[in-house]
Design a protein around this motif. Structure first.
Motif, PDB file in Angstrom:
ATOM      1  N   PHE A 141       0.819  -1.206   0.000  1.00  0.00           N
ATOM      2  CA  PHE A 141       0.000   0.000   0.000  1.00  0.00           C
ATOM      3  C   PHE A 141       0.854   1.258   0.000  1.00  0.00           C
ATOM      4  O   PHE A 141       0.511   2.247  -0.660  1.00  0.00           O
ATOM      5  CB  PHE A 141      -0.933  -0.020   1.213  1.00  0.00           C
ATOM      6  CG  PHE A 141      -1.852   1.159   1.247  1.00  0.00           C
ATOM      7  CD1 PHE A 141      -2.890   1.264   0.350  1.00  0.00           C
ATOM      8  CD2 PHE A 141      -1.673   2.177   2.161  1.00  0.00           C
ATOM      9  CE1 PHE A 141      -3.733   2.348   0.360  1.00  0.00           C
ATOM     10  CE2 PHE A 141      -2.506   3.268   2.182  1.00  0.00           C
ATOM     11  CZ  PHE A 141      -3.543   3.352   1.281  1.00  0.00           C
ATOM     12  N   LEU A 142       1.957   1.230   0.741  1.00  0.00           N
ATOM     13  CA  LEU A 142       2.841   2.400   0.756  1.00  0.00           C
ATOM     14  C   LEU A 142       3.296   2.739  -0.658  1.00  0.00           C
ATOM     15  O   LEU A 142       3.227   3.883  -1.099  1.00  0.00           O
ATOM     16  CB  LEU A 142       4.066   2.129   1.622  1.00  0.00           C
ATOM     17  CG  LEU A 142       3.866   2.009   3.115  1.00  0.00           C
ATOM     18  CD1 LEU A 142       5.203   1.828   3.805  1.00  0.00           C
ATOM     19  CD2 LEU A 142       3.201   3.254   3.647  1.00  0.00           C
ATOM     20  N   GLU A 145       0.453   4.091  -2.893  1.00  0.00           N
ATOM     21  CA  GLU A 145       0.171   5.508  -2.704  1.00  0.00           C
ATOM     22  C   GLU A 145       1.319   6.371  -3.216  1.00  0.00           C
ATOM     23  O   GLU A 145       1.110   7.489  -3.671  1.00  0.00           O
ATOM     24  CB  GLU A 145      -0.061   5.803  -1.225  1.00  0.00           C
ATOM     25  CG  GLU A 145      -1.362   5.285  -0.698  1.00  0.00           C
ATOM     26  CD  GLU A 145      -2.529   6.152  -1.122  1.00  0.00           C
ATOM     27  OE1 GLU A 145      -2.614   7.282  -0.673  1.00  0.00           O
ATOM     28  OE2 GLU A 145      -3.358   5.684  -1.921  1.00  0.00           O
ATOM     29  N   ILE A 149       1.064  10.259  -5.731  1.00  0.00           N
ATOM     30  CA  ILE A 149       1.429  11.648  -5.453  1.00  0.00           C
ATOM     31  C   ILE A 149       2.264  12.272  -6.576  1.00  0.00           C
ATOM     32  O   ILE A 149       1.942  13.359  -7.055  1.00  0.00           O
ATOM     33  CB  ILE A 149       2.119  11.737  -4.083  1.00  0.00           C
ATOM     34  CG1 ILE A 149       1.097  11.371  -3.020  1.00  0.00           C
ATOM     35  CG2 ILE A 149       2.672  13.118  -3.823  1.00  0.00           C
ATOM     36  CD1 ILE A 149       1.677  11.061  -1.686  1.00  0.00           C
TER      37      ILE A 149
END
Lengths: 491, 512
Positions: A141-142, A145, A149
């Motif tokens: 998940f890190l 994401e 960005i």
């Protein structure tokens, strides 16, 4: 001295390279190129050394270049650092390396804040690479994401006229989706009472969850990953984001970001919640058909080249979803192959759209006609991209689509006619585009239009070479893809 | 217990009191330099923080212990007014961190500013009150400690005395605060009537039996409302936005990052602790449900209202309300992981929100207006400061690799882990944090993607740099400290989590 594996080393390369690029000022492009080359070299090493070690003693799957270490360790919560690849993820790692270097080269002469541009570009690739090799929920998940960005800033800062709207829409859509995905992954971890968030630990308990639980969790995962696909009806962010994004952003968006959704659905959905997928397969078929039909017809009505390619992505990713939904050995092979092919072909086509825009000041198929005499190289690239995308034999998409239709025929018989008929529409809009844009009477072409600048030509040439190479020798990929626990026990 | 022992155990707190008295004394003898007051305050806070960290068993600091290890987390007797728990010590550390940030940042204000002594003196006194809150074991002691903090902070809001807006905010804060205190004390008196004691331990152990009593229930209801005002629980949140907006920037940072957290710890003590609940370690049905509903309402109302704000400080104030909702989730769930998560969330919120208010203060000192749209192009006009602000916003939104991600992650997974109805609390929390991303992303968009006025549209990027005068070393170091903490614990939260886990489990084991 601590020995680290090739995957950790590649991660460190990208992290250090990204940081160095951000602070390298006007040398950023050289740093970025060096980092990309080094990363490509590491990936080639992985391809050479790759062999899948099969299942472990306790039935847990094993991975090549596997490394694990505890990261957060509490009595009720264990998070690991875990990386590893198998036949399903390695092609995507290769795709990341190829597109990274192609994009760096293509945008080598970026003038607007180049340090930030190349830094964000490498950061996107770092995030994608992390997603493809992560075998822990939280780590996955890190990185997931971390892709979001830089893309938000790439669209919002270097993009077109409506870039701010597009950037925010992209961010909101994909963020909501990733939140739903995270909740589903949590549910997966907590309901299966696995000892940690590690994929290897989760494998057996997650697969033996009750059918109802699996259905709900898979539904959540499907939504979370599906928005990235994108599936109809959550696809509306894609044309906006693509059209407004700068060319390099579009390339990574179509080439890598869409693949994150497909890869995630295979790795975390299909592999961990197989019963959920089986029970939901009617829904998946329906959405896949809707995406295929809707994407094809929308492409047919576009006059902006970039928008046309964007909508054709929806069509192609619909076929990927279909290949996943048939849930067979052949289907998974087809899905991975299709995504790899689409990653390279759509990257080429977005570069073409970008170059057309630079050269002629417009991407309008209706007003820019007959460019071949003026710009023969660009025109050739366009033609290869379009022909590859419509599935011409001996180019990369043909074996992929052929396998996908074969798998579909195996499982649901004559329904395969839906994507096959839509293939005609796909061929239609590409041929129509080529006929007008490349071969018609010359119109809307400025007198001082030049053919491709060298960097753009090199980047596109690389992709064209790969399209032909893998089109003729798909076994280079298929031999890797089949070395995976994913399809274990499937028909 | 002899007075010398008490004195020794409260030595850290007394350091703050001494610092405050020294500041006032310096004012009396007509020292007119802000740096002097600020230096005293920073020294007192750092000294206290060091001793608190030593008491928590931090390596290399053993020499500075003031509380013997045997006293920390020792069993509590019914008559004790105070008790040293490791969770309480962790909260003392959190309060001191907030005070330190504000004290550091305020060093950058004009050297001859009027009221500087009042500001620093009151800041230390308010922190002193918070230190007492963290060790309270008796309802009256707790409420009195809260009052020390509250009265100091009313004055802090209006310390400039001349500007009408802070004064108005101060009056509003005072009136609401007085009401809240009255309600809390009335609730305490009802509880005394019901249980014959105000010791949290006694109340806790008879709670199951006395719970049906309407008197006790009314007492808890009054306490809920009274403390609800302190922590901006919806529907008692209306005052907060006006006060945070009207107060001087540094004071807003202290209110959001400091005093509100003291209210939250009071919430922990009254509604959650084993001291209240006895062996059950869970609130009984109705209160638990009520708290859960109020927590979800708080985060939702805060987020929805924040979506509609045009002014930066009001937006941050509403976001602060919504964050209180997340923290109260921990109280509603009441398991050790949940307390751990709530504590982490509180810690994270100190550096994120106090840091954000400090950035707003710095930006305002550079002559930028109060509206979100005034921040256009800030990313290019003050790049480093903007990166720090962006980190804080991303952290508040819960984006990974910032501390805000892990704090929410631990909190929500604690809710899932608790199972049952709490899973829905996690879902509500996650949906709310998805909602909150909209307004944080909007600020980022304004900062980085919209050109500032006076930017040449052709070249696009480079507007004029803003003057650095507003920043100064104090504010710069406070903001840098926040940024470092945000990233450091965003990458590796394990040290903090280990400490919070042991604190939370000891806390729950106290009353058993």
């Amino acid at each position: 001295m601590v020995m680290i594996g090739i995957l950790s080393f590649a991660l460190i390369t990208l992290v250090a390279g990204t940081l160095a690029t951000f602070v390298a000022g006007r040398y950023a492009r050289y740093v970025a190129l060096g980092v990309s080359l080094l990363f490509l070299f590491e990936v080639v090493y992985m391809l050479q050394a790759f062999s899948w070690p099969l299942f472990g003693a306790n039935g847990a799957p094993q991975y090549a270049f596997y490394e694990t270490a505890p990261w957060v360790s509490l009595s009720w919560l264990k998070i690991n650092y875990a990386v590893g690849v198998d036949g399903v993820s390695l092609p995507f790692v290769l795709l990341t390396a190829i597109l990274q270097i192609a994009t760096v080269v293509y945008t080598f002469e970026e003038k607007k804040n180049p340090a930030a541009w190349f830094g964000l570009l490498l950061l996107t690739c770092l995030g994608s690479f992390g997603v493809f090799v992560s075998l822990d929920i939280l780590q996955f998940f890190l990185f997931w994401e971390a892709v979001l960005i830089p893309m938000f800033f790439m669209i919002g800062y270097w993009g077109g006229v409506r870039r701010r709207y597009a950037a925010l829409k992209f961010f909101i859509y994909t963020h909501v989706a990733s939140v739903v995905m995270l909740v589903s992954l949590f549910a997966l971890a907590f309901y299966s009472h696995a000892p940690s968030f590690d994929f290897v630990d989760l494998y057996a308990p997650a697969r033996s969850l009750a059918t109802v639980t699996q259905v709900f969790i898979f539904l959540g995962l499907f939504f979370g990953f599906g928005v990235k696909f994108p599936i109809v009806p959550f696809h509306t962010w894609l044309p906006d984001a693509h059209v407004e994004a700068p060319t390099g952003g579009s390339v990574l968006l179509a080439g890598l970001l869409l693949k994150l959704g497909g890869y995630g659905l295979i790795r975390w959905g299909l592999e961990l919640q197989p019963q959920g997928l089986e029970h939901l397969s009617p829904l998946l078929y329906a959405i896949a058909f809707a995406s295929i039909i809707w994407g094809a017809f929308l492409s047919l009505s576009q006059r902006d080249l970039k928008r046309l390619v964007a909508y054709s992505s929806i069509n192609h990713m619909g076929i990927v979803l279909l290949a996943i939904a048939v849930y067979s050995n052949l289907g998974i092979l087809a899905a991975v192959l299709l995504m790899f092919a689409h990653g390279i072909v759509s990257a080429l086509l977005f570069m073409v759209a970008g170059s057309v825009h630079h050269t002629f000041g417009s991407r309008d198929i209706v007003t820019v006609n007959g460019i071949t005499p003026k710009t023969p190289v660009l025109s050739t690239m366009t033609m290869v991209g379009a022909l590859a995308s419509l599935g011409l034999p001996a180019l990369i998409s043909f074996p992929a689509e052929f396998t996908a239709f074969l798998a579909t025929w195996d499982r649901i018989g004559y329904w395969v006619l839906v994507p096959l008929i839509m293939l005609v529409v796909t061929a239609g809009f590409y041929l129509w585009m080529m006929q007008r844009m490349l071969f018609g009477p010359m119109r809307g072409v400025p007198e001082d239009a030049h053919d491709l600048p060298p960097y753009e030509a090199i980047a596109m040439g690389l992709l064209v070479a790969l399209i032909v190479l893998y089109g003729i020798l798909p076994s280079l990929l298929t031999n890797i893809i089949i070395q995976s626990p994913t399809a274990y026990g499937l028909p | 217990m002899s007075y010398t022992v008490v004195l020794e155990e409260f030595l850290p707190a007394l350091l703050l009191l001494g610092g405050a008295l020294l500041v006032f004394l310096a004012d009396v003898v007509r020292v007119r330099r802000l740096e002097v007051f600020g230096g005293i305050a920073v020294a007192a806070i750092v000294g206290t923080l060091g001793s608190v960290l030593a008491d928590l068993g931090t390596p290399y600091l053993e020499a500075f212990r003031t509380i013997p290890a045997s006293v920390v987390d020792a069993p509590i007797a019914p008559g004790d007014l105070f008790a040293f728990t490791s969770l309480g010590l962790i909260f003392q550390g959190i309060f001191l961190l907030a005070a330190l940030l504000v004290a550091l940042a305020s060093l950058s204000r004009p050297s001859h500013e009027r009221g500087a002594a009042v500001f620093y003196g009151l800041l230390l006194l308010a922190t002193l009150g918070m230190m007492f809150v963290a060790v309270a074991a008796d309802l009256i002691f707790l409420l009195l400690a809260l009052e020390i903090t509250a009265i100091s902070s009313y004055l802090l809001v209006g310390y400039t005395r001349r500007d009408p807006r802070p004064l108005e905010a101060s009056m509003k804060f005072y009136i609401i605060g007085a009401l809240s205190a009255a309600l809390s004390f009335f609730g305490a008196s009802l509880i005394y009537g019901a249980y014959g004691s105000t010791s949290l331990l006694v109340v806790g152990h008879t709670y199951p039996a006395g719970a049906d009593g309407p008197l006790a229930l009314a007492g808890f209801a009054f306490l809920l409302v009274g403390l609800g005002f302190e922590v901006t629980l919806v529907p008692f949140h209306m005052w907060a936005v006006d006060v945070y907006d009207g107060a001087p920037h540094d004071v807003s940072a202290f209110l959001a990052g400091g005093t509100k957290k003291a209210g939250l710890f009071a919430f922990f003590l009254v509604f959650l602790t084993p001291v209240v609940i006895g062996a059950g370690a869970q609130l009984s049905g109705s209160l638990e449900l009520l708290l859960a509903i109020l927590a979800v309402a708080t985060m939702t109302v805060g987020n929805v209202a924040a979506l509609m704000q045009d002014q930066m400080k009001r937006l941050l104030a509403y976001s602060s309300i919504s964050q209180a909702g997340y923290m109260l989730l921990g109280v509603a769930i009441g398991t050790a992981p949940a307390i751990e998560g709530a504590t982490f969330q509180i810690f994270a919120h100190v550096v994120l929100k106090a840091g954000a208010f400090l950035v707003v203060g710095a930006v305002a000192a550079m002559g930028v207006g109060p509206f979100v749209r005034d921040y256009r192009g800030l990313g290019h006009r003050r790049p480093v400061l903007s990166v720090a602000f962006a980190l804080m916003l991303l952290g508040l939104a819960g984006i990974p690799l910032t501390i805000g991600f892990f704090s929410k992650f631990v909190l929500f997974s604690a809710a899932v882990e608790a199972g049952g109805l709490f899973v829905w609390l996690a879902v509500a929390g996650v949906l709310n944090s998805a909602l909150s991303v909209f307004y944080y992303a909007r600020i980022l968009r304004v900062m980085y993607m919209e050109p500032a006025e006076g930017t040449d549209p052709a070249t696009g990027t480079d507007g004029p740099l803003l003057p650095l005068g507003g920043l100064g070393y104090g504010r710069a170091s406070a903001i840098a400290l926040c940024a470092v903490v945000i990233v450091l614990f965003g990458i590796d939260p394990a040290p903090l989590l280990t400490a919070f886990q042991s604190g939370a489990s000891h806390f729950l084991a106290l009353g058993v």
